[in-house]
Every structure is written in C-alpha cells, then in structure tokens.
Write an enzyme that holds these catalytic residues in place. Structure first.
Site, short mmCIF file in Angstrom:
data_model
loop_
_atom_site.label_atom_id
_atom_site.label_comp_id
_atom_site.label_asym_id
_atom_site.label_seq_id
_atom_site.Cartn_x
_atom_site.Cartn_y
_atom_site.Cartn_z
N LYS A 193 0.09 5.00 8.33
CA LYS A 193 0.86 5.41 7.26
C LYS A 193 -0.13 5.55 5.96
O LYS A 193 0.09 6.59 5.23
CB LYS A 193 1.90 3.86 6.76
CG LYS A 193 2.58 4.16 5.45
CD LYS A 193 2.22 3.07 4.43
CE LYS A 193 1.52 1.75 4.97
NZ LYS A 193 1.24 0.80 3.81
N SER A 213 0.77 -1.16 0.01
CA SER A 213 0.01 -0.02 -0.04
C SER A 213 0.88 1.26 -0.02
O SER A 213 1.37 1.70 1.11
CB SER A 213 -0.72 -0.05 1.23
OG SER A 213 -1.79 -1.05 1.40
N LYS A 260 -6.22 2.80 -2.91
CA LYS A 260 -6.20 2.08 -1.84
C LYS A 260 -5.94 3.06 -0.39
O LYS A 260 -6.59 2.75 0.74
CB LYS A 260 -4.93 1.23 -1.66
CG LYS A 260 -4.19 0.52 -0.37
CD LYS A 260 -5.45 -0.64 -0.03
CE LYS A 260 -5.00 -1.14 1.46
NZ LYS A 260 -5.87 -2.17 1.75
P1 NDP Z 1 4.21 -7.11 7.61
O1 NDP Z 1 5.05 -6.28 8.35
O2 NDP Z 1 3.64 -8.41 7.94
O3 NDP Z 1 5.36 -7.89 6.55
C1 NDP Z 1 6.38 -6.93 6.00
C2 NDP Z 1 7.07 -7.61 4.95
O4 NDP Z 1 8.13 -6.88 4.38
C3 NDP Z 1 7.76 -8.65 5.67
O5 NDP Z 1 8.20 -9.83 4.92
C4 NDP Z 1 9.26 -8.02 6.01
O6 NDP Z 1 10.44 -8.77 6.06
C5 NDP Z 1 9.31 -7.13 4.87
N1 NDP Z 1 10.25 -6.01 4.88
C6 NDP Z 1 10.06 -4.85 5.68
N2 NDP Z 1 10.95 -3.92 5.41
C7 NDP Z 1 11.78 -4.28 4.50
C8 NDP Z 1 12.92 -4.00 3.95
N3 NDP Z 1 13.15 -2.72 4.20
N4 NDP Z 1 13.39 -4.64 2.98
C9 NDP Z 1 12.96 -5.75 2.43
N5 NDP Z 1 11.83 -6.22 3.09
C10 NDP Z 1 11.43 -5.62 4.36
O7 NDP Z 1 2.98 -6.41 6.98
P2 NDP Z 1 1.93 -6.65 5.69
O8 NDP Z 1 2.12 -7.95 5.06
O9 NDP Z 1 0.86 -6.64 7.02
O10 NDP Z 1 1.78 -5.44 4.86
C11 NDP Z 1 2.44 -5.51 3.86
C12 NDP Z 1 2.02 -4.27 2.96
O11 NDP Z 1 0.53 -4.64 2.54
C13 NDP Z 1 2.09 -2.96 3.53
O12 NDP Z 1 1.97 -1.75 2.73
C14 NDP Z 1 0.34 -2.66 4.00
O13 NDP Z 1 -0.16 -1.59 4.48
C15 NDP Z 1 -0.57 -3.92 3.07
N6 NDP Z 1 -1.68 -4.52 3.45
C16 NDP Z 1 -1.74 -5.17 4.73
C17 NDP Z 1 -2.92 -5.59 4.89
C18 NDP Z 1 -3.01 -6.81 6.27
O14 NDP Z 1 -4.28 -6.99 6.76
N7 NDP Z 1 -2.12 -6.93 7.01
C19 NDP Z 1 -4.08 -5.66 4.13
C20 NDP Z 1 -3.84 -5.05 2.96
C21 NDP Z 1 -2.56 -4.28 2.66
P3 NDP Z 1 10.84 -9.49 7.31
O15 NDP Z 1 10.21 -10.78 7.49
O16 NDP Z 1 12.21 -9.79 7.26
O17 NDP Z 1 10.59 -8.52 8.51
#
Ligand code: NDP
Length: 290
Positions: free
Chosen positions: A235, A91, A166
């Site tokens: 955010k 997002s 979004k």
């Molecule tokens: P999470 O915090 O669960 O996962 C984040 C992911 O990104 C992890 O795999 C993490 O890796 C990785 N990551 C974080 N920072 C970095 C970086 N600097 N470089 C590389 N990898 C990185 O987030 P969500 O899955 O919940 O959300 C992801 C996106 O989807 C966001 O933008 C959120 O707003 C959106 N979203 C979320 C929903 C939800 O219900 N959760 C619904 C719809 C959209 P690691 O495992 O190593 O920490």
C-alpha cells in the site's frame, strides 16, 4: 489545555503507542473495532475503553488504521468536538489528508497527518520517528502529547507532507529489500557465505536498514516475524508511485519496486511479514537466503 486524550485503532502499532499515554495523562480513552482489544488495553495499561462516539470527544484524538479510506469512513460516522486536534498516525494518502484537514476545519478541528516509523519495537520503547503535516500551531499544541511515544518529531510541511515523507521512506525500504534480495541471491549462487558477506557489507558503503536489521533478524534466520504486514508495505509503495505520477516525474526504480512488492504481496499467504517479499526472488531462483 489538554485534559483528555484518545486513541482509535489498537493494532500492532496503536496498541503499543497508546500504552505510553497514561504515563503522562490522567484521562486516556481507547476504542478499537474489535472492542475486546480496547478492554484488554484498559486492563493492561489503565486506559479507559469507551464507545467511538465518546473517544472522538477527547481534546486530542489519535488514530492508527490501515488506510486513509478507513479513516475517511470512520470520520463519516462521528460528530467531532470543536477545538480538538485529530492526529492521524496511519501511513496514509497525502491528497486524503488535504481533503480531510479542509473538512475538519469547517468543524473547528485541526487535522494533522502524523505517520510514524520505527516498527513495533519503536512503539514499545516510545522511540518512534513522527513526520507531521498540517497547521504549525496545531502541531505545537499536540507536540507534548505526541512526545509520549515519539522521539524524533518533525513538522515537515502543510497537510499531506507527513504522509508523503512516510510513503517515500517506505519506498526506500522496498527498493532496498528488492536490491538486497537480488544481491544476496547472486552471492549465494556464487558460493559465498552470506553471514560473512553481510558482516563485510555492514562495514561498507552498501549497508542499509535492510542489511543491518531486516536481513539478519528476519530473513537469514528464517523467522519472518509478523510485525508489519506485507500488504501494508505494498500500500505504501502504491502511495509513492501515485505521488510520482501526480508530480509528472519519471521514476523507473520506484515503479519497478512497487510492482515487485505488489506481486510478492499478491502471491504471499495472508499475514506475511514485509520481509517475506524476498520469497518472490527465492521462488524464481530456487535459492534460499539462509
Ligand atoms: P494492524 O493491522 O496491526 O492494525 C490495524 C488496526 O486498525 C486494528 O486496530 C484494526 O481493528 C483497525 N481497523 C482496520 N480496519 C478498520 C476499519 N475499517 N475501521 C476501524 N478500525 C479498523 O496494522 P498496524 O498497526 O501494523 O498498522 C497501522 C498503520 O500504521 C498502517 O497504516 C501501517 O502502514 C502503519 N505502520 C505500521 C508499522 C508496523 O511496523 N506495523 C510501522 C509504521 C507504520 P481490529 O482489531 O478490529 O481488526
């Protein structure tokens, strides 16, 4: 011809979204910063855990990271494959999508901003809504792959349009969350049974996604299960406020909801679910929504 598909970022959403790809494609590569998660995914779903340099060589590369800045930082580290499509399910920020799409075009790569909605349960069931900005022809080429986890999949405009839709969607969620917290705190102060009130409202004109699912399934039962972190909602509301500002509009409700959600996030414990934003109102009123 799409032969290889990759997924970068196996968080709460990405882990589940990527789990559907092997049902449709033979070669599915996954990468995660904490690489153990990628290995675990490979064992669980028959994907292949690969280095980042390899993942970005797939014909279609998905990403789902917290922010657009994380995507830009990651893109700065890699060499892309000409002719591929990058589908970013973060997002993110519309202006970043425009900039990145332009940059990737120089390397012969199409970039689609393709954020999703439907929460982790929608990712589990492959019923996500996907709102997509970018080149229409690239959208059509990527569509059969996106269908692996998406149900309603729409091209909504040029680069950045998907992220904009979004951000506004999540702003509506935030506004509803604040309004529901205020309304139900008031009802409880007047001695009304909240479960009975909720039944009435869910059969009336004031109902919303918050009253139908968030309030009964996360707040009134005091479970606040962490599936969508409160800082991520803060955010998204920030992105919506920036969109309003860029358009030189006045949107007082959006501005107020953003500062309330940001304050709730700042005062919350790490790893709080978005629904726990109502605790801000509970601390002010000394009324618990249960
Ligand atoms: P999470 O915090 O669960 O996962 C984040 C992911 O990104 C992890 O795999 C993490 O890796 C990785 N990551 C974080 N920072 C970095 C970086 N600097 N470089 C590389 N990898 C990185 O987030 P969500 O899955 O919940 O959300 C992801 C996106 O989807 C966001 O933008 C959120 O707003 C959106 N979203 C979320 C929903 C939800 O219900 N959760 C619904 C719809 C959209 P690691 O495992 O190593 O920490």
């Amino acid at each position: 011809m799409i032969q290889t598909v990759a997924f970068i970022g196996l968080g709460a959403m990405g882990y589940r979204m990527a789990s559907h790809l092997p049902k449709h494609f033979e070669h599915v590569w996954v990468w995660n910063r904490n690489f153990d998660k990628a290995k675990q995914h490979a064992e669980a779903y028959g994907t292949q855990a690969v280095e980042l340099a390899q993942a970005v060589q797939a014909d279609v590369v998905f990403s789902c990271l917290p922010t657009s800045q994380d995507i830009e930082d990651l893109l700065a580290q890699v060499e892309l494959k000409a002719g591929s499509i990058w589908v970013d399910c973060t997002s993110g920020v519309p202006s970043s999508a425009k900039k990145v799409a332009e940059q990737l075009k120089q390397h012969g790569v199409d970039f689609l901003d393709a954020p999703v909605s439907g929460q982790t349960i929608g990712a589990d069931n492959a019923t996500l809504t996907v709102m997509i900005g970018g080149d229409k022809a690239a959208f059509e080429r990527a569509l059969p792959v996106i269908q692996a986890f998406g149900k309603l999949i729409k091209h909504v405009g040029e680069s950045g349009a998907g992220f904009a839709v979004k951000a506004v969607n999540n702003m509506l969620l935030a506004v509803n969350l604040c309004a529901v917290a205020e309304g139900f705190t008031t009802l409880k102060a007047h001695g009304v049974n909240l479960n009975e009130a909720l039944d009435c409202i869910n059969a009336s004109s004031g109902k919303s996604g918050v009253t139908e699912t968030v309030l009964p399934q996360r707040i009134l039962n005091r479970s606040f299960p962490l599936t969508f972190a409160l800082p991520l909602l803060a955010k998204d509301t920030g992105i919506a406020v920036d969109l309003v500002r860029e358009a030189k509009l006045s949107a007082p409700v959006i501005g107020l909801a953003q500062s309330l959600i940001q304050t709730a996030s700042d005062l919350s414990e790490a790893d709080s679910d978005f629904s726990s934003a109502v605790k801000l109102y509970e601390s002010w009123s000394k009324i618990t929504l249960e």
